[in-house]
Design a protein around this motif. Sequence first.
Motif, PDB file in Angstrom:
ATOM      1  N   GLY A   1       0.741  -1.253  -0.002  1.00  0.00           N
ATOM      2  CA  GLY A   1       0.109   0.093  -0.039  1.00  0.00           C
ATOM      3  C   GLY A   1       0.833   1.245   0.123  1.00  0.00           C
ATOM      4  O   GLY A   1       0.647   2.268  -0.757  1.00  0.00           O
ATOM      5  N   ARG A   2       1.913   1.241   0.663  1.00  0.00           N
ATOM      6  CA  ARG A   2       2.893   2.395   1.078  1.00  0.00           C
ATOM      7  C   ARG A   2       3.327   2.515  -0.360  1.00  0.00           C
ATOM      8  O   ARG A   2       3.460   3.927  -0.840  1.00  0.00           O
ATOM      9  N   ASP A   3       3.913   1.769  -1.209  1.00  0.00           N
ATOM     10  CA  ASP A   3       4.772   1.660  -2.456  1.00  0.00           C
ATOM     11  C   ASP A   3       3.537   2.101  -3.356  1.00  0.00           C
ATOM     12  O   ASP A   3       4.107   3.219  -4.131  1.00  0.00           O
ATOM     13  N   SER A   4       2.518   1.507  -3.418  1.00  0.00           N
ATOM     14  CA  SER A   4       1.451   1.935  -4.503  1.00  0.00           C
ATOM     15  C   SER A   4       0.939   3.584  -4.043  1.00  0.00           C
ATOM     16  O   SER A   4       0.916   4.188  -5.252  1.00  0.00           O
ATOM     17  N   LEU A   5       0.889   4.213  -3.123  1.00  0.00           N
ATOM     18  CA  LEU A   5       0.613   5.385  -2.772  1.00  0.00           C
ATOM     19  C   LEU A   5       1.757   6.477  -3.328  1.00  0.00           C
ATOM     20  O   LEU A   5       1.506   7.476  -3.758  1.00  0.00           O
ATOM     21  N   GLN A   6       2.847   5.902  -2.818  1.00  0.00           N
ATOM     22  CA  GLN A   6       3.989   6.815  -3.349  1.00  0.00           C
ATOM     23  C   GLN A   6       4.196   6.965  -4.567  1.00  0.00           C
ATOM     24  O   GLN A   6       4.511   8.030  -5.388  1.00  0.00           O
ATOM     25  N   MET A   7       3.996   5.863  -5.537  1.00  0.00           N
ATOM     26  CA  MET A   7       3.998   5.953  -6.866  1.00  0.00           C
ATOM     27  C   MET A   7       2.879   6.666  -7.632  1.00  0.00           C
ATOM     28  O   MET A   7       3.051   7.394  -8.477  1.00  0.00           O
TER      29      MET A   7
END
Length: 324
Positions: free
Chosen positions: A236-242
């Motif tokens: 979730g964190r990586d998706s949000l950052q992307m």
Amino acid sequence: MGNIRTDLALEARELYQQQNRGHIPGVKVDEEEVEGVKISRVHIISPLGEESLGKPQGNYITLEAPDIKNRDPEFQETLSKLLAQEIGKLVSLNKKSVTLVVGLGNWNITPDSLGPKVVDRLLVTRHILEYMPDQVDDRLRPVCAVAPGVLGITGIETGEIIKGIVEKIRPDLVIAIDALASRRTDRIGVTIQIADTGISPGSGIGNKRMGLNKETLGVPTIAIGVPTVVYAYTIGRDSLQMLIDQFADQTSPGSQFYQMLKQMDEAQLDALVHQVVTQELGDLVVTPKEIDLLIGYVADVLADGLNLALHENMTIEDIKHFIN
């Protein structure tokens, strides 16, 4: 990204470099590629390096082999030989050296069953060498193995079980096999980490127990692990950052929306992800649906690599002959 968890020293190094964009003090790294396998060696050589990566001082060797997913028998043999070579660089065994292999994990839960499955495929010889020494191939060294289960099954701390066994049989070396957690989904089931710093059972899911290392057991302890899960929080964190990065790239730098995106700090991003993936459910871990196939294949790779490393001048064919 302080809340992102990983058991891989390689990923801890990557996270540090993302945040600090520079040389990591107290850490040396060398990399090479051999027959399609990327080998990274992270050496933490000072307390400063230990603090930077959040890992104990020692040597961490990582083999990244994406072709594992193809489950090719020839590649399996190649990877097992490379694994044996890397293990050999961390240990020194003589003819009478006794090795205890510990298969950590819960055999009832597929992503956590790697350790017991490896133990089931090992060439164990200590009992034969003790009771029938004249009838044993002189290339064999004494190897014993145990899969102690987990606290929820036995009611006993895994570390206590292993310490009791070590005190009784007095091995020269302990090798612990366990499932790990990665921060990247593409490393699940295709990455092998070898460390001479030992391991904490349950660390892969944030449930650390008594450590298995030279300090607690009194003998050199090697840890071998393969990531089988990734935290849903991390995805979730990586998706949000992307998503934020893409929006920022497509937005005028002078706009209010652009400024709002760029001003979001780590705490705000963490709070957003926690609302979605951890609210009322605690930490969630994710594993691929084909994990049973990956675990079976990787268990064969680890077992063959250990069999080659722990016995003298053996080939894969020799190992199969003895086991079958």
